[in-house]
Write a protein that holds these residues in place. Structure first.
Motif, mmCIF file in Angstrom:
data_model
loop_
_atom_site.group_PDB
_atom_site.id
_atom_site.type_symbol
_atom_site.label_atom_id
_atom_site.label_comp_id
_atom_site.label_asym_id
_atom_site.label_seq_id
_atom_site.Cartn_x
_atom_site.Cartn_y
_atom_site.Cartn_z
ATOM 1 N N SER A 1 0.840 -1.194 0.000
ATOM 2 C CA SER A 1 0.000 0.000 0.000
ATOM 3 C C SER A 1 0.876 1.245 0.000
ATOM 4 O O SER A 1 2.048 1.200 0.397
ATOM 5 C CB SER A 1 -0.893 0.022 1.230
ATOM 6 N N PRO A 2 0.339 2.386 -0.416
ATOM 7 C CA PRO A 2 1.100 3.636 -0.330
ATOM 8 C C PRO A 2 1.574 3.935 1.089
ATOM 9 O O PRO A 2 2.687 4.436 1.284
ATOM 10 C CB PRO A 2 0.106 4.687 -0.826
ATOM 11 N N GLU A 3 0.739 3.620 2.080
ATOM 12 C CA GLU A 3 1.115 3.884 3.463
ATOM 13 C C GLU A 3 2.304 3.013 3.892
ATOM 14 O O GLU A 3 3.238 3.496 4.549
ATOM 15 C CB GLU A 3 -0.069 3.631 4.396
ATOM 16 N N ARG A 4 2.264 1.733 3.516
ATOM 17 C CA ARG A 4 3.380 0.852 3.859
ATOM 18 C C ARG A 4 4.637 1.274 3.094
ATOM 19 O O ARG A 4 5.743 1.255 3.664
ATOM 20 C CB ARG A 4 3.032 -0.605 3.541
ATOM 21 N N THR A 5 4.490 1.657 1.846
ATOM 22 C CA THR A 5 5.652 2.098 1.073
ATOM 23 C C THR A 5 6.281 3.336 1.692
ATOM 24 O O THR A 5 7.512 3.451 1.794
ATOM 25 C CB THR A 5 5.244 2.378 -0.385
ATOM 26 N N GLU A 6 5.459 4.254 2.139
ATOM 27 C CA GLU A 6 5.986 5.460 2.785
ATOM 28 C C GLU A 6 6.764 5.098 4.051
ATOM 29 O O GLU A 6 7.840 5.662 4.315
ATOM 30 C CB GLU A 6 4.838 6.411 3.131
ATOM 31 N N ALA A 7 6.245 4.159 4.828
ATOM 32 C CA ALA A 7 6.945 3.727 6.036
ATOM 33 C C ALA A 7 8.271 3.050 5.691
ATOM 34 O O ALA A 7 9.284 3.239 6.382
ATOM 35 C CB ALA A 7 6.059 2.780 6.840
ATOM 36 N N LEU A 8 8.274 2.267 4.627
ATOM 37 C CA LEU A 8 9.511 1.613 4.188
ATOM 38 C C LEU A 8 10.560 2.639 3.773
ATOM 39 O O LEU A 8 11.742 2.519 4.119
ATOM 40 C CB LEU A 8 9.210 0.668 3.023
ATOM 41 N N VAL A 9 10.136 3.643 3.024
ATOM 42 C CA VAL A 9 11.071 4.683 2.586
ATOM 43 C C VAL A 9 11.655 5.419 3.793
ATOM 44 O O VAL A 9 12.858 5.694 3.858
ATOM 45 C CB VAL A 9 10.380 5.662 1.624
ATOM 46 N N THR A 10 10.824 5.710 4.779
ATOM 47 C CA THR A 10 11.311 6.382 5.982
ATOM 48 C C THR A 10 12.333 5.521 6.717
ATOM 49 O O THR A 10 13.392 6.007 7.145
ATOM 50 C CB THR A 10 10.135 6.722 6.911
ATOM 51 N N ALA A 11 12.039 4.224 6.866
ATOM 52 C CA ALA A 11 12.972 3.320 7.542
ATOM 53 C C ALA A 11 14.274 3.193 6.757
ATOM 54 O O ALA A 11 15.369 3.155 7.350
ATOM 55 C CB ALA A 11 12.331 1.947 7.724
ATOM 56 N N TYR A 12 14.159 3.133 5.446
ATOM 57 C CA TYR A 12 15.351 3.056 4.592
ATOM 58 C C TYR A 12 16.205 4.307 4.759
ATOM 59 O O TYR A 12 17.428 4.218 4.961
ATOM 60 C CB TYR A 12 14.921 2.879 3.139
ATOM 61 N N GLU A 13 15.593 5.473 4.678
ATOM 62 C CA GLU A 13 16.348 6.726 4.777
ATOM 63 C C GLU A 13 17.017 6.857 6.144
ATOM 64 O O GLU A 13 18.157 7.320 6.245
ATOM 65 C CB GLU A 13 15.427 7.906 4.503
ATOM 66 N N THR A 14 16.332 6.407 7.183
ATOM 67 C CA THR A 14 16.911 6.460 8.529
ATOM 68 C C THR A 14 18.111 5.534 8.638
ATOM 69 O O THR A 14 19.154 5.894 9.200
ATOM 70 C CB THR A 14 15.858 6.076 9.578
ATOM 71 N N ALA A 15 17.977 4.320 8.079
ATOM 72 C CA ALA A 15 19.086 3.353 8.142
ATOM 73 C C ALA A 15 20.291 3.843 7.361
ATOM 74 O O ALA A 15 21.438 3.735 7.834
ATOM 75 C CB ALA A 15 18.622 1.995 7.599
ATOM 76 N N ILE A 16 20.075 4.378 6.179
ATOM 77 C CA ILE A 16 21.188 4.842 5.346
ATOM 78 C C ILE A 16 21.837 6.072 5.981
ATOM 79 O O ILE A 16 23.066 6.206 6.003
ATOM 80 C CB ILE A 16 20.696 5.160 3.925
ATOM 81 N N ALA A 17 21.036 6.963 6.541
ATOM 82 C CA ALA A 17 21.603 8.138 7.203
ATOM 83 C C ALA A 17 22.424 7.735 8.422
ATOM 84 O O ALA A 17 23.477 8.298 8.710
ATOM 85 C CB ALA A 17 20.492 9.090 7.618
ATOM 86 N N ALA A 18 21.958 6.711 9.128
ATOM 87 C CA ALA A 18 22.680 6.238 10.303
ATOM 88 C C ALA A 18 24.046 5.689 9.922
ATOM 89 O O ALA A 18 25.040 5.874 10.635
ATOM 90 C CB ALA A 18 21.878 5.163 11.019
ATOM 91 N N ARG A 19 24.133 5.007 8.772
ATOM 92 C CA ARG A 19 25.424 4.465 8.354
ATOM 93 C C ARG A 19 26.419 5.591 8.072
ATOM 94 O O ARG A 19 27.622 5.427 8.278
ATOM 95 C CB ARG A 19 25.245 3.606 7.099
ATOM 96 N N ALA A 20 25.905 6.717 7.610
ATOM 97 C CA ALA A 20 26.805 7.820 7.248
ATOM 98 C C ALA A 20 27.396 8.510 8.466
ATOM 99 O O ALA A 20 28.393 9.226 8.344
ATOM 100 C CB ALA A 20 26.037 8.827 6.396
ATOM 101 N N ARG A 21 26.777 8.323 9.646
ATOM 102 C CA ARG A 21 27.285 9.023 10.837
ATOM 103 C C ARG A 21 28.476 8.317 11.438
ATOM 104 O O ARG A 21 28.616 7.106 11.334
ATOM 105 C CB ARG A 21 26.170 9.134 11.890
#
Length: 299
Positions: A279-299
């Protein structure tokens, strides 16, 4: 360092890209494979569960292997999923994979019929005898209904072409015993087990999450192998929310991986029925989790 394996170490269970109308997208598969290998995956599994093996034809499976091997086969190990519930059909798929250029085959326990352990062992030996390719056994009793018991693994390890195991059995003790007693190259098939299994001697992982977060998963393994255990744990923990949302929140990994790839404008396309898009709602949650994980790796 882990032992050398014919299947690679940081292995992605790659999705099978389709065009918007549901046809096989070989150009997209080559582009995705190139991106994955460039991002740290030294092996790819094609036509496994994540690759929608139940709904792709034998001809599509072979075409996919040929296309991806042409694109990245000199830079990564290509393992073809050839499992089925039928030994004869599995043998045919293994031979076709070898002809198409695969470097190895992934063979799941026969499902639905729930064969006894001696029959399970005979199935794997028959497939291993059918081609010259190394075999990775796929132990996932939650899907097949049948475990490859540790004692069966010990017997199968004696076959010269049975070389590895994709482990989704959630039995750390049993896996550790087999790793200690054999030369089988063990791979975590459940991302939350990547570090625990590596700690008891596994080679690496075969991962659906690597379709979108391969560098993060590889960073955890790399840190562990350098002896930087706290750093490895940090990377592993940073990936857990994404792992949980992709793999343990009610949707198959194929669906969540394709939702994320599509959102990131990367080759994926639709899933085939009976699977349905996130669903669009689940996809949005996935994108948020992905962006958080990738940003965390950069720190």
């Amino acid at each position: 360092m882990p032992p050398i394996s014919p299947f690679g170490r940081t292995v992605c269970a790659m999705v099978t890209p389709f065009t918007p109308d549901g046809a096989l997208d070989l150009d997209g598969a080559q582009r995705l494979a190139d991106r994955l290998v460039g991002g740290g995956c030294d092996g790819l599994v094609l036509g496994g569960t994540t690759g929608e093996s139940p709904t792709t034809s034998d001809a599509e499976k072979s075409a996919l292997i040929t296309a991806v091997t042409e694109a990245v086969g000199d830079r990564a190990r290509i393992t073809a999923g050839v499992g089925s519930a039928d030994t004869r059909h599995t043998v045919e798929l293994a031979r076709a994979a070898e002809k198409a250029g695969a470097h190895g085959v992934l063979v799941v326990t026969p499902y639905y019929s729930k064969p006894p352990q001696e029959d399970v062992a005979a199935h794997f030996r028959t497939v291993a005898d059918a081609s010259g390719l190394p075999v990775m056994l796929y132990d996932i009793p939650g899907r097949t209904g049948t475990r490859i018991e540790p004692d069966t693994m010990l017997r199968l390890a004696e076959h010269p072409r049975i070389a590895g195991v994709k482990d989704c059995a959630y039995d750390l003790l049993g896996s550790a015993k087999v790793i200690a007693a054999t030369g089988l190259a063990y791979y975590s098939g459940s991302e939350e087990m990547n570090l625990p299994l590596r700690a008891v001697g596994a080679v690496g992982y075969v991962s659906t999450v690597a379709n979108v977060a391969g560098p993060l998963l590889a960073a955890a393994l790399d840190a562990f192998d350098r002896g930087e255990n706290a750093e490895a744990t940090r990377y592993h923990q940073r990936a857990l929310p994404l792992i949980e949302l992709m793999m343990a929140s009610g949707l198959p990994g194929t669906v969540t991986a394709k939702a994320l790839l599509n959102a990131l404008d990367l080759p994926a396309g639709p899933v085939r029925a009976p699977l349905r898009a996130a669903s669009p709602e689940r996809t949005e949650a996935l994108v948020t989790a992905y962006e958080t994980a990738i940003a965390a790796r950069a720190r």
